[in-house]
Design a protein around this motif. Structure first.
Motif, PDB file in Angstrom:
ATOM      1  N   ARG A  17     -16.606   4.793  45.710  1.00 57.78           N
ATOM      2  CA  ARG A  17     -15.415   4.130  46.250  1.00 57.78           C
ATOM      3  C   ARG A  17     -14.931   4.820  47.515  1.00 57.78           C
ATOM      4  NH1 ARG A  17     -14.421   3.754  40.642  1.00 57.78           N
ATOM      5  NH2 ARG A  17     -13.065   5.579  40.660  1.00 57.78           N
ATOM      6  N   ALA A  18     -15.253   6.108  47.676  1.00 60.74           N
ATOM      7  CA  ALA A  18     -14.869   6.861  48.875  1.00 60.74           C
ATOM      8  C   ALA A  18     -15.914   6.745  49.985  1.00 60.74           C
ATOM      9  CB  ALA A  18     -14.661   8.331  48.516  1.00 60.74           C
ATOM     10  N   GLY A  19     -16.969   5.952  49.755  1.00 62.35           N
ATOM     11  CA  GLY A  19     -17.973   5.737  50.792  1.00 62.35           C
ATOM     12  C   GLY A  19     -18.975   6.874  50.919  1.00 62.35           C
ATOM     13  N   ARG A  20     -19.253   7.553  49.810  1.00 62.33           N
ATOM     14  CA  ARG A  20     -20.234   8.636  49.817  1.00 62.33           C
ATOM     15  C   ARG A  20     -21.555   8.171  49.223  1.00 62.33           C
ATOM     16  NH1 ARG A  20     -18.562  13.589  51.101  1.00 62.33           N
ATOM     17  NH2 ARG A  20     -16.322  13.976  51.132  1.00 62.33           N
ATOM     18  N   ILE A  21     -22.640   8.711  49.748  1.00 60.30           N
ATOM     19  CA  ILE A  21     -23.953   8.475  49.164  1.00 60.30           C
ATOM     20  C   ILE A  21     -23.991   9.231  47.833  1.00 60.30           C
ATOM     21  CG2 ILE A  21     -26.415   8.992  49.461  1.00 60.30           C
ATOM     22  CD1 ILE A  21     -26.099   8.227  52.374  1.00 60.30           C
ATOM     23  N   PRO A  22     -24.555   8.609  46.787  1.00 64.00           N
ATOM     24  CA  PRO A  22     -24.508   9.227  45.456  1.00 64.00           C
ATOM     25  C   PRO A  22     -25.093  10.639  45.412  1.00 64.00           C
ATOM     26  CG  PRO A  22     -25.265   6.963  45.311  1.00 64.00           C
ATOM     27  CD  PRO A  22     -25.180   7.292  46.773  1.00 64.00           C
ATOM     28  N   ALA A  23     -24.494  11.462  44.538  1.00 61.07           N
ATOM     29  CA  ALA A  23     -24.947  12.846  44.336  1.00 61.07           C
ATOM     30  C   ALA A  23     -24.790  13.220  42.869  1.00 61.07           C
ATOM     31  CB  ALA A  23     -24.161  13.794  45.229  1.00 61.07           C
ATOM     32  N   ASP A  24     -25.280  12.376  41.971  1.00 59.94           N
ATOM     33  CA  ASP A  24     -25.214  12.599  40.528  1.00 59.94           C
ATOM     34  C   ASP A  24     -23.779  12.826  40.068  1.00 59.94           C
ATOM     35  OD1 ASP A  24     -26.183  12.645  37.975  1.00 59.94           O
ATOM     36  OD2 ASP A  24     -26.830  14.733  38.044  1.00 59.94           O
ATOM     37  N   ASP A  25     -22.912  11.903  40.456  1.00 58.38           N
ATOM     38  CA  ASP A  25     -21.493  11.988  40.132  1.00 58.38           C
ATOM     39  C   ASP A  25     -21.215  11.367  38.762  1.00 58.38           C
ATOM     40  OD1 ASP A  25     -20.761  12.797  42.945  1.00 58.38           O
ATOM     41  OD2 ASP A  25     -21.659  10.837  43.321  1.00 58.38           O
ATOM     42  N   PRO A  26     -20.305  11.937  37.991  1.00 56.74           N
ATOM     43  CA  PRO A  26     -19.904  11.314  36.718  1.00 56.74           C
ATOM     44  C   PRO A  26     -18.949  10.155  36.984  1.00 56.74           C
ATOM     45  CG  PRO A  26     -18.603  13.271  37.112  1.00 56.74           C
ATOM     46  CD  PRO A  26     -19.597  13.197  38.244  1.00 56.74           C
ATOM     47  N   LEU A  27     -18.724   9.361  35.962  1.00 57.76           N
ATOM     48  CA  LEU A  27     -17.689   8.332  36.062  1.00 57.76           C
ATOM     49  C   LEU A  27     -16.328   8.999  35.919  1.00 57.76           C
ATOM     50  CD1 LEU A  27     -19.026   5.360  33.895  1.00 57.76           C
ATOM     51  CD2 LEU A  27     -19.330   5.771  36.345  1.00 57.76           C
ATOM     52  N   ASP A  28     -15.370   8.541  36.716  1.00 56.01           N
ATOM     53  CA  ASP A  28     -13.996   8.995  36.541  1.00 56.01           C
ATOM     54  C   ASP A  28     -13.317   8.068  35.528  1.00 56.01           C
ATOM     55  OD1 ASP A  28     -13.704   6.671  38.016  1.00 56.01           O
ATOM     56  OD2 ASP A  28     -12.627   7.603  39.677  1.00 56.01           O
ATOM     57  N   ALA A  29     -12.028   8.260  35.306  1.00 59.75           N
ATOM     58  CA  ALA A  29     -11.310   7.456  34.308  1.00 59.75           C
ATOM     59  C   ALA A  29     -11.385   5.970  34.637  1.00 59.75           C
ATOM     60  CB  ALA A  29      -9.857   7.906  34.224  1.00 59.75           C
ATOM     61  N   ARG A  30     -11.292   5.638  35.913  1.00 60.93           N
ATOM     62  CA  ARG A  30     -11.354   4.222  36.313  1.00 60.93           C
ATOM     63  C   ARG A  30     -12.729   3.631  36.008  1.00 60.93           C
ATOM     64  NH1 ARG A  30     -10.411   2.043  42.503  1.00 60.93           N
ATOM     65  NH2 ARG A  30     -11.372   0.007  42.211  1.00 60.93           N
ATOM     66  N   GLY A  31     -13.791   4.363  36.357  1.00 61.90           N
ATOM     67  CA  GLY A  31     -15.141   3.882  36.086  1.00 61.90           C
ATOM     68  C   GLY A  31     -15.402   3.720  34.599  1.00 61.90           C
ATOM     69  N   LEU A  32     -14.935   4.686  33.808  1.00 62.96           N
ATOM     70  CA  LEU A  32     -15.106   4.588  32.353  1.00 62.96           C
ATOM     71  C   LEU A  32     -14.369   3.376  31.787  1.00 62.96           C
ATOM     72  CD1 LEU A  32     -14.860   8.322  31.250  1.00 62.96           C
ATOM     73  CD2 LEU A  32     -16.811   6.782  30.899  1.00 62.96           C
ATOM     74  N   ALA A  33     -13.146   3.149  32.284  1.00 63.83           N
ATOM     75  CA  ALA A  33     -12.371   1.992  31.808  1.00 63.83           C
ATOM     76  C   ALA A  33     -13.079   0.687  32.160  1.00 63.83           C
ATOM     77  CB  ALA A  33     -10.968   2.018  32.406  1.00 63.83           C
ATOM     78  N   GLU A  34     -13.654   0.612  33.355  1.00 65.23           N
ATOM     79  CA  GLU A  34     -14.380  -0.599  33.757  1.00 65.23           C
ATOM     80  C   GLU A  34     -15.619  -0.804  32.899  1.00 65.23           C
ATOM     81  OE1 GLU A  34     -14.910   0.234  37.905  1.00 65.23           O
ATOM     82  OE2 GLU A  34     -12.910  -0.527  38.437  1.00 65.23           O
ATOM     83  N   ALA A  35     -16.337   0.283  32.593  1.00 67.37           N
ATOM     84  CA  ALA A  35     -17.531   0.173  31.750  1.00 67.37           C
ATOM     85  C   ALA A  35     -17.153  -0.242  30.330  1.00 67.37           C
ATOM     86  CB  ALA A  35     -18.291   1.493  31.741  1.00 67.37           C
ATOM     87  N   GLU A  36     -16.072   0.315  29.796  1.00 64.51           N
ATOM     88  CA  GLU A  36     -15.629  -0.057  28.447  1.00 64.51           C
ATOM     89  C   GLU A  36     -15.186  -1.514  28.397  1.00 64.51           C
ATOM     90  OE1 GLU A  36     -12.784   3.005  27.684  1.00 64.51           O
ATOM     91  OE2 GLU A  36     -14.346   4.496  27.256  1.00 64.51           O
ATOM     92  N   ALA A  37     -14.533  -1.988  29.467  1.00 68.46           N
ATOM     93  CA  ALA A  37     -14.135  -3.402  29.527  1.00 68.46           C
ATOM     94  C   ALA A  37     -15.366  -4.300  29.603  1.00 68.46           C
ATOM     95  CB  ALA A  37     -13.223  -3.636  30.733  1.00 68.46           C
ATOM     96  N   ALA A  38     -16.405  -3.837  30.297  1.00 64.18           N
ATOM     97  CA  ALA A  38     -17.640  -4.620  30.405  1.00 64.18           C
ATOM     98  C   ALA A  38     -18.305  -4.785  29.042  1.00 64.18           C
ATOM     99  CB  ALA A  38     -18.596  -3.963  31.389  1.00 64.18           C
ATOM    100  N   ARG A  39     -18.137  -3.803  28.175  1.00 64.17           N
ATOM    101  CA  ARG A  39     -18.734  -3.883  26.838  1.00 64.17           C
ATOM    102  C   ARG A  39     -18.233  -5.114  26.093  1.00 64.17           C
ATOM    103  NH1 ARG A  39     -18.837   1.003  22.380  1.00 64.17           N
ATOM    104  NH2 ARG A  39     -20.073  -0.106  20.830  1.00 64.17           N
ATOM    105  N   MET A  40     -17.000  -5.508  26.362  1.00 64.43           N
ATOM    106  CA  MET A  40     -16.419  -6.663  25.682  1.00 64.43           C
ATOM    107  C   MET A  40     -16.971  -7.979  26.217  1.00 64.43           C
ATOM    108  SD  MET A  40     -14.652  -4.996  23.609  1.00 64.43           S
ATOM    109  CE  MET A  40     -13.718  -6.239  22.774  1.00 64.43           C
ATOM    110  N   ARG A  41     -17.374  -8.000  27.492  1.00 64.06           N
ATOM    111  CA  ARG A  41     -17.832  -9.265  28.083  1.00 64.06           C
ATOM    112  C   ARG A  41     -19.341  -9.375  28.197  1.00 64.06           C
ATOM    113  NH1 ARG A  41     -19.359  -8.089  33.174  1.00 64.06           N
ATOM    114  NH2 ARG A  41     -18.283  -6.417  34.262  1.00 64.06           N
ATOM    115  N   VAL A  42     -20.061  -8.262  28.095  1.00 61.22           N
ATOM    116  CA  VAL A  42     -21.522  -8.271  28.229  1.00 61.22           C
ATOM    117  C   VAL A  42     -22.127  -8.149  26.840  1.00 61.22           C
ATOM    118  CG1 VAL A  42     -23.517  -7.073  29.183  1.00 61.22           C
ATOM    119  CG2 VAL A  42     -21.417  -7.227  30.523  1.00 61.22           C
ATOM    120  N   ALA A  43     -22.806  -9.205  26.396  1.00 63.31           N
ATOM    121  CA  ALA A  43     -23.424  -9.206  25.068  1.00 63.31           C
ATOM    122  C   ALA A  43     -24.858  -8.695  25.189  1.00 63.31           C
ATOM    123  CB  ALA A  43     -23.396 -10.616  24.488  1.00 63.31           C
TER     124      ALA A  43
END
Length: 199
Positions: A17-43
């Motif tokens: 989100r800050a415009g950086r090329i990936p460097a094996d970054d973990p998910l932050d709270a926002r990313g985790l919340a988005e992934a958990e919400a996806a669990r409900m809509r992705v079967a």
């Protein structure tokens, strides 16, 4: 046996989100919340063999989606070489010609990294290994179609589409993959096909 493959791009990281090329970054709270919400809509199929990139963000996403996935190094993110972790805005100032080439030419690679064409080759070998019973990537299923889920990175989803369609790697800039996108590929006697993801 036919194969149905669901490729899932990991949730967004703070670095992305800050415009950086990936460097094996973990998910932050926002990313985790988005992934958990996806669990409900992705079967995702419950009987699927599940694989995940070794990157922390992909493993975090797989866990949030409820997958007990096996780490597969072939699903690692594109190798960004010396650009790993750097801001795109800084690269645009410091190496504008190299960055422009990398974003337009599938054979251009970041310094010390991997080109998109090389990534297509890597992903193609992984896709072809899915139907090889000695590869370790298969798991017997109760139906005639083997179900596979893989949580990985947007560039790998692009590469899989290009490989499945036997398209030129030059089309990579025309394929947009958002975080938590799902791409469905199916393998039958006629080869790989791209399907609208049926979730």
């Amino acid at each position: 046996m036919d194969t149905r493959l669901l490729l899932v791009s990991h949730a967004a990281t703070a670095a992305q989100r800050a415009g950086r090329i990936p460097a094996d970054d973990p998910l932050d709270a926002r990313g985790l919340a988005e992934a958990e919400a996806a669990r409900m809509r992705v079967a995702l199929p419950g009987n699927a063999a599940a694989f995940v990139s070794p990157a922390v963000c992909a493993r975090d996403t797989a866990l949030a989606l409820g997958l007990a996935a096996t780490v597969d190094r072939t699903l690692a993110d594109m190798n960004y070489g010396n650009w790993q972790g750097r801001r795109l805005a800084d690269l645009a100032r410091q190496a504008p010609h190299d960055l422009a080439a990398w974003t337009r030419d599938p054979d251009a690679a970041p310094h010390g990294g991997e080109s998109f064409s090389q990534l297509v080759t890597r992903m193609g070998k992984w896709l072809d290994a899915l139907n090889n019973p000695t590869s370790g990537l298969t798991r017997e299923a109760s139906s005639h179609t083997r179900e596979v889920v893989a949580v990985t990175h947007a560039p790998l989803l692009r590469a899989a589409i290009v490989y499945a369609l036997e398209a030129s790697p030059t089309v990579f800039t025309r394929i947009e993959i958002a975080p938590l996108s799902v791409v469905e590929l199916r393998r039958s006697q006629r080869g790989w096909t791209w399907w609208p993801a049926s979730m």
